[in-house]
Design a protein around this motif. Structure first.
Motif, short mmCIF file in Angstrom:
data_model
loop_
_atom_site.label_atom_id
_atom_site.label_comp_id
_atom_site.label_asym_id
_atom_site.label_seq_id
_atom_site.Cartn_x
_atom_site.Cartn_y
_atom_site.Cartn_z
N ALA A 168 12.87 -13.26 3.16
CA ALA A 168 11.68 -13.95 2.67
C ALA A 168 10.47 -13.21 3.22
N ASP A 169 9.54 -12.90 2.35
CA ASP A 169 8.39 -12.08 2.70
C ASP A 169 7.11 -12.89 2.49
N ARG A 170 6.31 -13.03 3.53
CA ARG A 170 5.04 -13.72 3.32
C ARG A 170 3.98 -12.73 2.82
N TYR A 171 3.01 -13.26 2.11
CA TYR A 171 1.94 -12.43 1.55
C TYR A 171 0.79 -12.30 2.54
N GLN A 172 0.13 -11.14 2.51
CA GLN A 172 -1.09 -10.90 3.26
C GLN A 172 -2.11 -10.23 2.33
N CYS A 173 -3.35 -10.23 2.79
CA CYS A 173 -4.41 -9.52 2.07
C CYS A 173 -4.61 -8.18 2.77
N MET A 174 -4.63 -7.14 1.99
CA MET A 174 -4.70 -5.78 2.51
C MET A 174 -6.01 -5.13 2.08
N LEU A 175 -6.73 -4.53 3.06
CA LEU A 175 -7.98 -3.80 2.80
C LEU A 175 -7.89 -2.43 3.47
N ARG A 176 -8.74 -1.51 3.03
CA ARG A 176 -8.75 -0.20 3.70
C ARG A 176 -9.27 -0.38 5.13
N VAL A 227 -2.26 -3.46 -12.47
CA VAL A 227 -1.33 -2.34 -12.55
C VAL A 227 0.10 -2.87 -12.62
N GLN A 228 1.02 -1.98 -13.04
CA GLN A 228 2.42 -2.38 -13.20
C GLN A 228 3.23 -2.28 -11.91
N HIS A 229 2.83 -1.39 -11.01
CA HIS A 229 3.70 -1.05 -9.89
C HIS A 229 3.03 -1.30 -8.54
N TYR A 230 3.84 -1.78 -7.61
CA TYR A 230 3.34 -2.06 -6.26
C TYR A 230 3.00 -0.79 -5.50
N ARG A 231 3.71 0.30 -5.78
CA ARG A 231 3.52 1.49 -4.95
C ARG A 231 2.14 2.12 -5.14
N VAL A 232 1.57 2.03 -6.32
CA VAL A 232 0.27 2.66 -6.54
C VAL A 232 -0.87 1.81 -5.99
N ALA A 233 -0.68 0.49 -5.97
CA ALA A 233 -1.77 -0.40 -5.58
C ALA A 233 -2.30 -0.14 -4.17
N PRO A 234 -1.45 0.02 -3.14
CA PRO A 234 -1.99 0.31 -1.81
C PRO A 234 -2.78 1.62 -1.75
N LEU A 235 -2.40 2.60 -2.56
CA LEU A 235 -3.14 3.87 -2.57
C LEU A 235 -4.55 3.68 -3.11
N VAL A 236 -4.69 2.78 -4.08
CA VAL A 236 -6.02 2.46 -4.59
C VAL A 236 -6.83 1.72 -3.52
N VAL A 237 -6.18 0.81 -2.81
CA VAL A 237 -6.86 0.06 -1.74
C VAL A 237 -7.45 1.01 -0.70
N LEU A 238 -6.69 2.01 -0.31
CA LEU A 238 -7.13 2.93 0.74
C LEU A 238 -8.31 3.80 0.32
N LYS A 239 -8.60 3.84 -0.99
CA LYS A 239 -9.69 4.67 -1.50
C LYS A 239 -10.88 3.86 -2.01
N THR A 240 -10.77 2.53 -2.00
CA THR A 240 -11.81 1.69 -2.60
C THR A 240 -12.07 0.47 -1.73
N ALA A 243 -9.23 -5.32 -2.84
CA ALA A 243 -8.27 -6.03 -1.99
C ALA A 243 -6.94 -6.17 -2.73
N LEU A 244 -5.87 -6.23 -1.96
CA LEU A 244 -4.54 -6.37 -2.54
C LEU A 244 -3.80 -7.47 -1.79
N THR A 245 -3.33 -8.45 -2.52
CA THR A 245 -2.47 -9.49 -1.95
C THR A 245 -1.03 -9.06 -2.17
N VAL A 246 -0.32 -8.80 -1.10
CA VAL A 246 0.96 -8.09 -1.20
C VAL A 246 1.92 -8.60 -0.13
N PRO A 247 3.22 -8.56 -0.37
CA PRO A 247 4.18 -8.94 0.68
C PRO A 247 4.03 -8.07 1.92
N LEU A 248 4.21 -8.69 3.06
CA LEU A 248 4.01 -8.03 4.35
C LEU A 248 4.85 -6.77 4.50
N SER A 249 6.10 -6.80 4.04
CA SER A 249 6.99 -5.65 4.22
C SER A 249 6.44 -4.38 3.58
#
Length: 296
Positions: A168-176, A227-240, A243-249
């Motif tokens: 079970a994975d809890r969600y967090q908000c991710m920022l650069r 976007v369709q995929h989780y893997r690209v979303a954090p890369l966008v976060v790190l450049k902008t 915010a991304l609400t995403v599972p902690l893992s």
């Protein structure tokens, strides 16, 4: 009689009578009633056009035809028994097969590196194919054996499937890490809603779990990017500043600032799903154990 019209269940009875020379012991050995054995023998006699056995003071004596066919019958039964045993027995080091799993890109990130490392050491002949199958097609694909497993959310109504909770994975908000809010100790609901967000979904439209939770509060977030995929979303976060609400893992794999969400949202439950028809297959059992072990 043509072989395809024969009842193959009769041949173990023939073999048992030949071995025991006694109908009572045959019934005990096969866990049948003696009338059932007598009926099977009568059907065999009609099908093969021969008495097969005659009663003598020393038991059931095979006829010449029975003596002639029994080596082939016993060989066939032995091959069948070995085939069934092979179905249940599995030797990882010698196995050559393809494991087909349905999962999204985030599940691939969490599972495939560790799974392939394990298979390389324990079962190097096993190849893996990973692709995403929509949930409304999973039961069909798993039932047709065109898919071995799925890693997905629980499917409560799918009674044909077995399911095992992986994590079970809890969600967090991710920022650069250098975001203007990065120095904040906590994120308030107003701050969260002031941000522009990335929404990850394989669908072209529709809310996500965060949107559903916010709707219950009468609030709404601003989605800047879908976007369709989780893997690209954090890369966008790190450049902008998005915010991304995403599972902690997934979030903890990036050098990002992470906040607990300022509202309640259900955890993401990962389940391993497979069709009930695969329960007793030896290879399938071993592979299930390996995947479950990654989350043990």
């Amino acid at each position: 009689m043509q072989l395809q019209k024969m009842d193959m269940n009769l041949f173990p009875v023939l073999d048992a009578i030949y071995t025991t020379r006694n109908l009572t012991r045959t019934a005990e050995q096969l866990h049948l009633t003696q009338p059932a054995v007598s009926n099977a023998l009568a059907r065999l006699r009609r099908a093969l056009g021969d008495q097969l056995f005659t009663r003598t003071p020393n038991g059931m004596c095979p006829t010449p035809l029975t003596e002639q066919i029994m080596p082939q019958v016993q060989q066939a039964l032995s091959l069948l028994a070995n085939s069934v045993a092979e179905h249940h027995r599995f030797e990882p080091a010698a196995a050559t097969r393809t494991l087909r799993v349905s999962m999204n890109d985030m599940a691939e990130t969490l599972v495939l590196p560790r799974l392939l490392e394990h298979l390389q050491a324990q079962a190097p002949g096993i190849s893996v194919e990973s692709y995403y199958v929509p949930r409304d097609q999973l039961v069909k694909e798993l039932g047709a054996n065109s898919l071995d497993f799925a890693l997905d959310v629980p499917m409560i109504s799918a009674t044909q499937l077995n399911q095992h909770r992986l994590s079970a994975d809890r969600y967090q908000c991710m920022l650069r890490p250098d975001h203007p809010l990065a120095e904040e100790a906590n994120l308030t609901l107003d701050q969260y809603l002031d941000l522009e967000h990335i929404h990850v979904s394989s669908r072209r439209s529709g809310p996500g779990v965060a949107d559903i939770a916010l709707n219950k509060l009468g609030r709404r977030r601003k989605v800047k990017l879908r976007v369709q995929h989780y893997r690209v979303a954090p890369l966008v976060v790190l450049k902008t500043d998005l915010a991304l609400t995403v599972p902690l893992s997934l979030a903890q794999q990036y050098p990002a600032k992470r906040f607990e969400l300022p509202f309640q949202i259900p955890q993401m439950d990962w389940h391993l799903l497979w069709h009930r028809s695969q329960d007793e297959d030896g290879a399938h059992q071993w592979l299930r154990e390996q995947i479950l072990g990654l989350f043990g």
